[in-house]
Design an enzyme around this catalytic site. Structure first.
Site, PDB file in Angstrom:
ATOM      1  N   ASP A  14       0.789  -1.397   0.018  1.00 60.29           N
ATOM      2  CA  ASP A  14      -0.031   0.067  -0.050  1.00 60.29           C
ATOM      3  C   ASP A  14       0.904   1.384   0.065  1.00 60.29           C
ATOM      4  OD1 ASP A  14      -2.103  -1.752   0.085  1.00 60.29           O
ATOM      5  OD2 ASP A  14      -2.775  -1.183   2.028  1.00 60.29           O
ATOM      6  N   LYS A 106      -5.436  -5.966  -4.136  1.00 60.96           N
ATOM      7  CA  LYS A 106      -6.248  -6.383  -3.016  1.00 60.96           C
ATOM      8  C   LYS A 106      -7.312  -5.671  -2.842  1.00 60.96           C
ATOM      9  CE  LYS A 106      -3.162  -4.812   0.814  1.00 60.96           C
ATOM     10  NZ  LYS A 106      -4.170  -3.782   1.445  1.00 60.96           N
ATOM     11  N   CYS A 139      -3.171  -3.733   7.314  1.00 56.83           N
ATOM     12  CA  CYS A 139      -2.767  -4.414   6.185  1.00 56.83           C
ATOM     13  C   CYS A 139      -1.344  -5.088   6.672  1.00 56.83           C
ATOM     14  CB  CYS A 139      -2.488  -3.503   4.938  1.00 56.83           C
ATOM     15  SG  CYS A 139      -4.042  -2.626   4.570  1.00 56.83           S
TER      16      CYS A 139
END
Length: 191
Positions: A14, A106, A139
């Site tokens: 991310d 994702k 995450c």
């Protein structure tokens, strides 16, 4: 000792503009500070011959694939965080997907949840994971706990190449991961 170079993957999670930039729609306060360390970790991983897996969020413009608690970001007329093709979904400057790397999309916290990551890693003979990116309690932690549950031989979280909204949240989550056997070196210790 066996050479694990071709059995290790670096997961970069991310590191996208919406999470890192000051004007990002879901900015992680500690994200900007780790960018240089994530860049360095990618460079070291490339030198060591590790598979680089770029784990990114990319969402439907209407938010149909987003967690319920985030759906308000995608209300009519709004461009929500990390919409596929948006500037916010792009990697931050200095991080570049290169030939031989792998991009994994994702839509939830864990890079393993409802993706083919485990199959990809198994097929490549990967049994050691090194984790960088944001955000530690979400995450990063979810991906790490799934990797532990899937019996990866070693899971490493580079402490100063991961970040959370506050230092206290980051440290508490690093401690939780360390308590399940995850290695937690600094970038310098890992290098």
């Amino acid at each position: 000792m066996a050479d694990n170079r071709n059995r290790t993957a670096l997961l970069v999670i991310d590191m996208q503009k919406d999470f890192i930039h000051d004007d990002g729609l879901v900015r992680v306060n500690g994200g900007r500070a780790i960018v240089p360390n994530v860049i360095k970790a990618v460079q070291v991983a490339r030198q060591r011959g590790f598979l680089i897996v770029w784990v990114v969020r990319e969402h439907d413009p209407q938010g149909r694939d987003v967690e319920l608690f985030r759906r308000h970001f995608y209300a009519a007329g709004k461009v929500g965080p990390t919409v596929k093709g948006s500037v916010g979904a792009e990697l931050v400057d200095g991080l570049v997907i290169k030939e031989g790397d792998y991009k994994l999309v994702k839509t939830r916290f864990s890079a393993f949840f409802a993706t083919h990551l485990h199959f990809l890693l198994q097929g490549a003979g990967i049994n050691n994971l090194v984790i960088t990116g944001v955000q530690t309690p979400n995450c990063i932690r979810q991906t790490v706990f799934d990797a532990v549950a899937l019996d990866y031989q070693s899971v490493t979280v580079i402490v100063d190449a991961t970040a959370a909204a506050t230092p206290d949240i980051h440290v508490a989550n690093i401690l939780d991961m360390k308590n399940v056997g995850v290695a937690t070196p600094t970038l310098q210790e890992w290098c």
